[in-house]
Design an enzyme around this catalytic site. Structure first.
Site, PDB file in Angstrom:
ATOM      1  N   TYR A   1      11.430   8.739   1.093  1.00 38.86           N
ATOM      2  CA  TYR A   1      11.381   7.715   0.043  1.00 38.86           C
ATOM      3  C   TYR A   1      12.000   8.155  -1.286  1.00 38.86           C
ATOM      4  O   TYR A   1      12.045   7.368  -2.226  1.00 38.86           O
ATOM      5  CB  TYR A   1       9.928   7.280  -0.185  1.00 38.86           C
ATOM      6  CG  TYR A   1       9.297   6.669   1.049  1.00 38.86           C
ATOM      7  CD1 TYR A   1       9.802   5.500   1.601  1.00 38.86           C
ATOM      8  CD2 TYR A   1       8.196   7.263   1.673  1.00 38.86           C
ATOM      9  CE1 TYR A   1       9.234   4.931   2.737  1.00 38.86           C
ATOM     10  CE2 TYR A   1       7.616   6.704   2.811  1.00 38.86           C
ATOM     11  CZ  TYR A   1       8.146   5.542   3.332  1.00 38.86           C
ATOM     12  OH  TYR A   1       7.592   4.973   4.452  1.00 38.86           O
TER      13      TYR A   1
ATOM     14  N   ARG B   1       5.213  10.913  -2.302  1.00 41.87           N
ATOM     15  CA  ARG B   1       4.938  10.577  -0.897  1.00 41.87           C
ATOM     16  C   ARG B   1       6.219  10.759  -0.072  1.00 41.87           C
ATOM     17  O   ARG B   1       7.217  10.085  -0.323  1.00 41.87           O
ATOM     18  CB  ARG B   1       4.508   9.109  -0.841  1.00 41.87           C
ATOM     19  CG  ARG B   1       4.361   8.560   0.542  1.00 41.87           C
ATOM     20  CD  ARG B   1       4.229   7.037   0.508  1.00 41.87           C
ATOM     21  NE  ARG B   1       4.059   6.530   1.837  1.00 41.87           N
ATOM     22  CZ  ARG B   1       4.286   5.272   2.186  1.00 41.87           C
ATOM     23  NH1 ARG B   1       4.673   4.382   1.293  1.00 41.87           N
ATOM     24  NH2 ARG B   1       4.112   4.889   3.427  1.00 41.87           N
TER      25      ARG B   1
ATOM     26  N   GLU C   1      12.139  -9.818   2.245  1.00 38.79           N
ATOM     27  CA  GLU C   1      11.433  -8.621   2.732  1.00 38.79           C
ATOM     28  C   GLU C   1      12.283  -7.396   2.385  1.00 38.79           C
ATOM     29  O   GLU C   1      13.482  -7.371   2.661  1.00 38.79           O
ATOM     30  CB  GLU C   1      11.255  -8.727   4.253  1.00 38.79           C
ATOM     31  CG  GLU C   1      10.590  -7.503   4.868  1.00 38.79           C
ATOM     32  CD  GLU C   1      10.490  -7.581   6.391  1.00 38.79           C
ATOM     33  OE1 GLU C   1      10.556  -8.695   6.964  1.00 38.79           O
ATOM     34  OE2 GLU C   1      10.360  -6.507   7.005  1.00 38.79           O
TER      35      GLU C   1
ATOM     36  N   HIS D   1      12.507  -2.991   2.256  1.00 34.52           N
ATOM     37  CA  HIS D   1      12.007  -1.644   2.553  1.00 34.52           C
ATOM     38  C   HIS D   1      12.966  -0.630   1.960  1.00 34.52           C
ATOM     39  O   HIS D   1      14.194  -0.819   2.013  1.00 34.52           O
ATOM     40  CB  HIS D   1      11.893  -1.413   4.063  1.00 34.52           C
ATOM     41  CG  HIS D   1      11.002  -2.403   4.722  1.00 34.52           C
ATOM     42  ND1 HIS D   1       9.629  -2.334   4.628  1.00 34.52           N
ATOM     43  CD2 HIS D   1      11.278  -3.516   5.431  1.00 34.52           C
ATOM     44  CE1 HIS D   1       9.101  -3.362   5.278  1.00 34.52           C
ATOM     45  NE2 HIS D   1      10.081  -4.099   5.766  1.00 34.52           N
ATOM     46  N   LEU D   2      12.400   0.441   1.447  1.00 32.46           N
ATOM     47  CA  LEU D   2      13.228   1.535   0.936  1.00 32.46           C
ATOM     48  C   LEU D   2      13.959   2.214   2.087  1.00 32.46           C
ATOM     49  O   LEU D   2      15.154   2.513   2.000  1.00 32.46           O
ATOM     50  CB  LEU D   2      12.330   2.564   0.240  1.00 32.46           C
ATOM     51  CG  LEU D   2      11.648   2.087  -1.042  1.00 32.46           C
ATOM     52  CD1 LEU D   2      10.288   2.745  -1.194  1.00 32.46           C
ATOM     53  CD2 LEU D   2      12.513   2.372  -2.248  1.00 32.46           C
ATOM     54  N   SER D   3      13.223   2.476   3.157  1.00 35.70           N
ATOM     55  CA  SER D   3      13.783   3.247   4.273  1.00 35.70           C
ATOM     56  C   SER D   3      14.354   2.311   5.335  1.00 35.70           C
ATOM     57  O   SER D   3      14.026   1.117   5.381  1.00 35.70           O
ATOM     58  CB  SER D   3      12.685   4.121   4.891  1.00 35.70           C
ATOM     59  OG  SER D   3      11.665   3.310   5.452  1.00 35.70           O
TER      60      SER D   3
ATOM     61  N   ASN E   1       7.763  -5.849  -0.687  1.00 32.29           N
ATOM     62  CA  ASN E   1       7.690  -4.664   0.170  1.00 32.29           C
ATOM     63  C   ASN E   1       6.229  -4.492   0.527  1.00 32.29           C
ATOM     64  O   ASN E   1       5.433  -3.967  -0.260  1.00 32.29           O
ATOM     65  CB  ASN E   1       8.223  -3.413  -0.520  1.00 32.29           C
ATOM     66  CG  ASN E   1       8.242  -2.207   0.430  1.00 32.29           C
ATOM     67  OD1 ASN E   1       7.673  -2.265   1.518  1.00 32.29           O
ATOM     68  ND2 ASN E   1       8.875  -1.127   0.004  1.00 32.29           N
TER      69      ASN E   1
ATOM     70  N   HIS F   1       4.044  -4.390   9.409  1.00 31.50           N
ATOM     71  CA  HIS F   1       4.089  -4.188  10.858  1.00 31.50           C
ATOM     72  C   HIS F   1       2.851  -4.705  11.574  1.00 31.50           C
ATOM     73  O   HIS F   1       2.851  -4.799  12.796  1.00 31.50           O
ATOM     74  CB  HIS F   1       4.244  -2.680  11.166  1.00 31.50           C
ATOM     75  CG  HIS F   1       5.271  -2.004  10.299  1.00 31.50           C
ATOM     76  ND1 HIS F   1       6.572  -2.437  10.220  1.00 31.50           N
ATOM     77  CD2 HIS F   1       5.181  -0.948   9.444  1.00 31.50           C
ATOM     78  CE1 HIS F   1       7.237  -1.664   9.364  1.00 31.50           C
ATOM     79  NE2 HIS F   1       6.414  -0.764   8.877  1.00 31.50           N
TER      80      HIS F   1
ATOM     81  N   ALA G   1       3.134  -0.774   5.166  1.00 24.50           N
ATOM     82  CA  ALA G   1       2.682  -0.785   6.564  1.00 24.50           C
ATOM     83  C   ALA G   1       2.101  -2.130   6.996  1.00 24.50           C
ATOM     84  O   ALA G   1       2.086  -2.451   8.195  1.00 24.50           O
ATOM     85  CB  ALA G   1       1.661   0.329   6.777  1.00 24.50           C
TER      86      ALA G   1
ATOM     87  N   PRO H   1       0.803  -1.220   0.000  1.00 27.99           N
ATOM     88  CA  PRO H   1       0.000   0.000   0.000  1.00 27.99           C
ATOM     89  C   PRO H   1       0.838   1.274   0.000  1.00 27.99           C
ATOM     90  O   PRO H   1       1.860   1.352   0.680  1.00 27.99           O
ATOM     91  CB  PRO H   1      -0.791  -0.097   1.309  1.00 27.99           C
ATOM     92  CG  PRO H   1       0.021  -0.985   2.192  1.00 27.99           C
ATOM     93  CD  PRO H   1       0.673  -1.970   1.259  1.00 27.99           C
ATOM     94  N   ASN H   2       0.367   2.206  -0.780  1.00 25.27           N
ATOM     95  CA  ASN H   2       0.939   3.567  -0.875  1.00 25.27           C
ATOM     96  C   ASN H   2       2.256   3.640  -1.647  1.00 25.27           C
ATOM     97  O   ASN H   2       2.784   4.725  -1.851  1.00 25.27           O
ATOM     98  CB  ASN H   2       1.099   4.205   0.517  1.00 25.27           C
ATOM     99  CG  ASN H   2      -0.224   4.281   1.245  1.00 25.27           C
ATOM    100  OD1 ASN H   2      -1.187   4.795   0.679  1.00 25.27           O
ATOM    101  ND2 ASN H   2      -0.300   3.753   2.442  1.00 25.27           N
TER     102      ASN H   2
ATOM    103  N   ARG I   1      13.250   4.886  12.404  1.00 27.43           N
ATOM    104  CA  ARG I   1      12.018   5.679  12.328  1.00 27.43           C
ATOM    105  C   ARG I   1      11.157   5.428  13.567  1.00 27.43           C
ATOM    106  O   ARG I   1      11.689   5.124  14.632  1.00 27.43           O
ATOM    107  CB  ARG I   1      11.312   5.346  11.004  1.00 27.43           C
ATOM    108  CG  ARG I   1      12.188   5.670   9.788  1.00 27.43           C
ATOM    109  CD  ARG I   1      11.492   5.344   8.482  1.00 27.43           C
ATOM    110  NE  ARG I   1      10.293   6.155   8.312  1.00 27.43           N
ATOM    111  CZ  ARG I   1       9.343   5.886   7.400  1.00 27.43           C
ATOM    112  NH1 ARG I   1       9.481   4.839   6.598  1.00 27.43           N
ATOM    113  NH2 ARG I   1       8.289   6.662   7.297  1.00 27.43           N
TER     114      ARG I   1
ATOM    115  N   ARG J   1       7.516   0.728  13.523  1.00 30.69           N
ATOM    116  CA  ARG J   1       8.082   0.160  12.282  1.00 30.69           C
ATOM    117  C   ARG J   1       9.152  -0.895  12.557  1.00 30.69           C
ATOM    118  O   ARG J   1       9.649  -1.544  11.638  1.00 30.69           O
ATOM    119  CB  ARG J   1       8.670   1.261  11.402  1.00 30.69           C
ATOM    120  CG  ARG J   1       7.629   2.201  10.841  1.00 30.69           C
ATOM    121  CD  ARG J   1       8.220   3.216   9.893  1.00 30.69           C
ATOM    122  NE  ARG J   1       7.399   4.404   9.846  1.00 30.69           N
ATOM    123  CZ  ARG J   1       6.312   4.542   9.077  1.00 30.69           C
ATOM    124  NH1 ARG J   1       5.937   3.593   8.262  1.00 30.69           N
ATOM    125  NH2 ARG J   1       5.606   5.661   9.121  1.00 30.69           N
TER     126      ARG J   1
HETATM  127  C1  DQA Z   1       8.262   0.930   3.809  1.00 30.69           C
HETATM  128  C2  DQA Z   1       8.364   1.200   5.312  1.00 30.69           C
HETATM  129  C3  DQA Z   1       7.017   1.023   5.981  1.00 30.69           C
HETATM  130  O1  DQA Z   1       7.130   1.288   7.369  1.00 30.69           O
HETATM  131  C4  DQA Z   1       6.011   1.988   5.392  1.00 30.69           C
HETATM  132  O2  DQA Z   1       4.740   1.785   5.956  1.00 30.69           O
HETATM  133  C5  DQA Z   1       5.949   1.920   3.899  1.00 30.69           C
HETATM  134  C6  DQA Z   1       7.209   1.816   3.162  1.00 30.69           C
HETATM  135  C7  DQA Z   1       9.596   1.216   3.089  1.00 30.69           C
HETATM  136  O3  DQA Z   1       9.731   0.769   1.951  1.00 30.69           O
HETATM  137  O4  DQA Z   1      10.487   1.867   3.641  1.00 30.69           O
HETATM  138  O5  DQA Z   1       4.899   2.011   3.287  1.00 30.69           O
HETATM  139  O6  DQA Z   1       7.937  -0.426   3.608  1.00 30.69           O
END
Ligand code: DQA
Length: 155
Positions: free
Chosen positions: A28, A23, A103, A105-107, A79, A85, A82, A15-16, A112, A116
């Site tokens: 990101y 965003r 798994e 994640h970009l960040s 990825n 979590h 959210a 999502p997102n 953070r 997370r």
């Molecule tokens: C994310 C990190 C997650 O905590 C966040 O909800 C995202 C992006 C990342 O790629 O860093 O949507 O997965």
């Protein structure tokens, strides 16, 4: 190996992630998902894989994508945003996989908010890669390649 004969890698964005580029660019980056996907595709194809990339904001759809990917891919790059979590449904879908999942994640989620730092899938995946921006996905392609070569005993 050329022409996608090494197998298929599936990349699933949750999502997102369709809003990459606009965003929270300070976290990101400013690159769009389309542009990141182009690089993922180019790397996977250069290593001899075909690639399927999906993004969804619907959790049920993500679970179905995981099932389809399990049937026809050599590995899955996930990825889950959210949902990583919070989602026990995601956990149970990942638990059922027969192919390795990475798994991503970009960040750097550990730098953070505290919520997370929990991942409901981290003990079920082959490994996780985070904090390198779009490179996290490219490293994950290499990780799947390495796992697959070991399994098929290719140098
Ligand atoms: C994310 C990190 C997650 O905590 C966040 O909800 C995202 C992006 C990342 O790629 O860093 O949507 O997965």
């Amino acid at each position: 190996m050329a022409g996608g004969s090494a197998g298929k890698i599936t990349v699933l964005h949750g999502p997102n992630l369709d809003r990459l580029g606009t965003r929270e660019p300070e976290i990101y980056g400013t690159e769009t998902l389309e542009s990141v996907n182009r690089e993922i595709r180019a790397l996977a194809e250069s290593l001899g894989y075909t690639i399927e990339i999906r993004q969804t904001n619907q959790q049920g759809e993500m679970i179905e994508h995981l099932r389809w990917a399990d049937g026809d891919s050599v590995g899955i790059i996930l990825n889950a945003g959210a949902w990583t979590h919070t989602s026990l449904a995601l956990r149970e879908a990942v638990r059922g996989l027969r192919v390795p999942a990475i798994e991503v994640h970009l960040s750097n989620v550990y730098a953070r908010e505290p919520f997370r730092r929990t991942s409901v899938i981290e003990d079920l995946v082959a490994g996780k890669i985070l904090g390198f921006g779009k490179e996290s996905y490219l490293l994950a392609v290499r990780a799947i390649d390495s796992l697959h070569r070991r399994k098929t005993r290719r140098p």
